[in-house]
Design a protein around this motif. Structure first.
Motif, mmCIF file in Angstrom:
data_model
loop_
_atom_site.group_PDB
_atom_site.id
_atom_site.type_symbol
_atom_site.label_atom_id
_atom_site.label_comp_id
_atom_site.label_asym_id
_atom_site.label_seq_id
_atom_site.Cartn_x
_atom_site.Cartn_y
_atom_site.Cartn_z
ATOM 1 N N LYS A 100 47.039 -16.617 -5.269
ATOM 2 C CA LYS A 100 46.131 -16.661 -6.412
ATOM 3 C C LYS A 100 45.006 -15.658 -6.141
ATOM 4 O O LYS A 100 44.368 -15.702 -5.095
ATOM 5 C CB LYS A 100 45.564 -18.070 -6.572
ATOM 6 N N ILE A 101 44.787 -14.762 -7.082
ATOM 7 C CA ILE A 101 43.763 -13.727 -6.948
ATOM 8 C C ILE A 101 42.445 -14.203 -7.558
ATOM 9 O O ILE A 101 41.413 -14.169 -6.927
ATOM 10 C CB ILE A 101 44.206 -12.406 -7.615
ATOM 11 N N THR A 102 42.525 -14.650 -8.812
ATOM 12 C CA THR A 102 41.310 -15.099 -9.498
ATOM 13 C C THR A 102 41.683 -15.851 -10.768
ATOM 14 O O THR A 102 42.816 -15.761 -11.244
ATOM 15 C CB THR A 102 40.389 -13.897 -9.850
ATOM 16 N N THR A 103 40.722 -16.566 -11.290
ATOM 17 C CA THR A 103 40.836 -17.180 -12.611
ATOM 18 C C THR A 103 39.805 -16.499 -13.494
ATOM 19 O O THR A 103 38.635 -16.394 -13.115
ATOM 20 C CB THR A 103 40.570 -18.699 -12.553
ATOM 21 N N SER A 104 40.242 -16.036 -14.629
ATOM 22 C CA SER A 104 39.350 -15.347 -15.550
ATOM 23 C C SER A 104 38.230 -16.276 -16.012
ATOM 24 O O SER A 104 38.452 -17.467 -16.252
ATOM 25 C CB SER A 104 40.142 -14.859 -16.765
ATOM 26 N N GLN A 111 43.160 -26.283 -27.016
ATOM 27 C CA GLN A 111 42.573 -26.347 -25.670
ATOM 28 C C GLN A 111 41.867 -25.037 -25.347
ATOM 29 O O GLN A 111 42.323 -23.966 -25.739
ATOM 30 C CB GLN A 111 43.657 -26.541 -24.598
ATOM 31 N N LYS A 112 40.784 -25.116 -24.604
ATOM 32 C CA LYS A 112 40.097 -23.932 -24.081
ATOM 33 C C LYS A 112 40.737 -23.605 -22.747
ATOM 34 O O LYS A 112 40.731 -24.425 -21.824
ATOM 35 C CB LYS A 112 38.598 -24.192 -23.898
ATOM 36 N N LEU A 113 41.331 -22.416 -22.654
ATOM 37 C CA LEU A 113 42.065 -22.019 -21.460
ATOM 38 C C LEU A 113 41.575 -20.677 -20.935
ATOM 39 O O LEU A 113 40.909 -19.930 -21.637
ATOM 40 C CB LEU A 113 43.566 -21.913 -21.775
ATOM 41 N N SER A 114 41.976 -20.395 -19.712
ATOM 42 C CA SER A 114 41.744 -19.093 -19.086
ATOM 43 C C SER A 114 43.054 -18.643 -18.459
ATOM 44 O O SER A 114 43.973 -19.442 -18.278
ATOM 45 C CB SER A 114 40.681 -19.201 -17.990
ATOM 46 N N PHE A 115 43.099 -17.381 -18.073
ATOM 47 C CA PHE A 115 44.252 -16.877 -17.348
ATOM 48 C C PHE A 115 44.000 -16.981 -15.850
ATOM 49 O O PHE A 115 42.886 -16.769 -15.383
ATOM 50 C CB PHE A 115 44.558 -15.424 -17.717
ATOM 51 N N VAL A 116 45.056 -17.312 -15.118
ATOM 52 C CA VAL A 116 45.027 -17.354 -13.664
ATOM 53 C C VAL A 116 45.911 -16.196 -13.204
ATOM 54 O O VAL A 116 47.054 -16.071 -13.637
ATOM 55 C CB VAL A 116 45.572 -18.694 -13.123
ATOM 56 N N TYR A 117 45.374 -15.351 -12.324
ATOM 57 C CA TYR A 117 46.072 -14.152 -11.875
ATOM 58 C C TYR A 117 46.594 -14.315 -10.445
ATOM 59 O O TYR A 117 45.887 -14.827 -9.579
ATOM 60 C CB TYR A 117 45.134 -12.935 -11.965
ATOM 61 N N TYR A 118 47.816 -13.846 -10.239
ATOM 62 C CA TYR A 118 48.506 -13.935 -8.949
ATOM 63 C C TYR A 118 49.065 -12.574 -8.572
ATOM 64 O O TYR A 118 49.281 -11.724 -9.428
ATOM 65 C CB TYR A 118 49.682 -14.904 -9.045
ATOM 66 N N ALA A 119 49.341 -12.406 -7.267
ATOM 67 C CA ALA A 119 50.021 -11.201 -6.787
ATOM 68 C C ALA A 119 50.878 -11.531 -5.578
ATOM 69 O O ALA A 119 50.567 -12.441 -4.810
ATOM 70 C CB ALA A 119 48.995 -10.124 -6.426
ATOM 71 N N LEU A 120 51.947 -10.783 -5.452
ATOM 72 C CA LEU A 120 52.840 -10.878 -4.298
ATOM 73 C C LEU A 120 53.061 -9.478 -3.766
ATOM 74 O O LEU A 120 53.476 -8.580 -4.504
ATOM 75 C CB LEU A 120 54.205 -11.467 -4.702
ATOM 76 N N THR A 121 52.728 -9.281 -2.491
ATOM 77 C CA THR A 121 53.001 -8.008 -1.843
ATOM 78 C C THR A 121 54.350 -8.129 -1.169
ATOM 79 O O THR A 121 54.589 -9.079 -0.404
ATOM 80 C CB THR A 121 51.891 -7.659 -0.827
ATOM 81 N N ILE A 122 55.223 -7.181 -1.460
ATOM 82 C CA ILE A 122 56.579 -7.212 -0.932
ATOM 83 C C ILE A 122 56.640 -6.352 0.318
ATOM 84 O O ILE A 122 56.321 -5.158 0.279
ATOM 85 C CB ILE A 122 57.593 -6.726 -1.987
ATOM 86 N N SER A 123 57.058 -6.974 1.404
ATOM 87 C CA SER A 123 57.180 -6.244 2.664
ATOM 88 C C SER A 123 58.515 -5.520 2.695
ATOM 89 O O SER A 123 59.525 -6.071 2.286
ATOM 90 C CB SER A 123 57.131 -7.211 3.844
#
Length: 172
Positions: free
Chosen positions: A145-149, A158-170
């Motif tokens: 998880k990187i951040t939540t907007s 509903q009041k929502l936000s986006f949740v951002y994720y990342a995966l670094t591929i080795s």
């Protein structure tokens, strides 16, 4: 359940349209709507052709999640691929009848294995704060998880936000 992913093809248009139409209400519970126009058969066909062209150019990879009978269970895509930075953006959806059975988790696992040959070094993903199932799928597959907007939007009352994720591929 044994599943596999298969690149989107011209011959998938009709069955994919039916899948999207049958699952529209279910999908719109957790992701913003694609709008009524998306479900117009002629527009869907033209959009399908555009996706195939985008895939042929290597800008995106579109896969269908299928079972041993070749039935469509869902979709999983890597889109907006940045060849310079080697980053792609993940999207997936599993039909209502197959939700909660580990299909998205397995499909993402297969996708990650599949794209190791495609010179992608990072996959980014986003989900909404209310889509806990999607967050679990990402985290089970090594996404951080990187951040939540801090910006809020309204969806289905509903009041929502986006949740951002990342995966670094080795590299292997």
């Amino acid at each position: 359940m044994d599943i596999y992913i298969e690149r989107l093809q011209v011959t998938d248009a009709e069955r994919l349209y039916k899948f999207e139409l049958e699952n529209r209400a279910f999908f719109e519970e957790t992701v913003p709507t694609r709008g009524d126009e998306y479900y117009n058969p002629e527009i869907f066909k033209k959009r399908h052709e555009a996706l195939l062209e985008e895939q042929a150019q290597g800008r995106s990879y579109f896969y269908l999640i299928k079972d041993q009978d070749s039935s469509i269970l869902g979709r999983i895509n890597l889109v907006d691929i940045d060849r310079f930075f080697k980053i792609g953006h993940l999207g997936y959806r599993v039909g209502q009848e197959h939700a909660g059975k580990g299909i998205a988790n397995k499909a993402l696992e297969i996708l990650i294995e599949t794209i190791t040959d495609e010179d992608i070094k990072q996959i980014k993903a986003e989900t909404t704060t209310n889509n806990i199932a999607s967050q679990r799928v990402l985290e089970k597959n090594g996404f951080e998880k990187i951040t939540t907007s801090s910006e809020k939007f309204e969806m289905n009352g509903q009041k929502l936000s986006f949740v951002y994720y990342a995966l670094t591929i080795s590299p292997c």
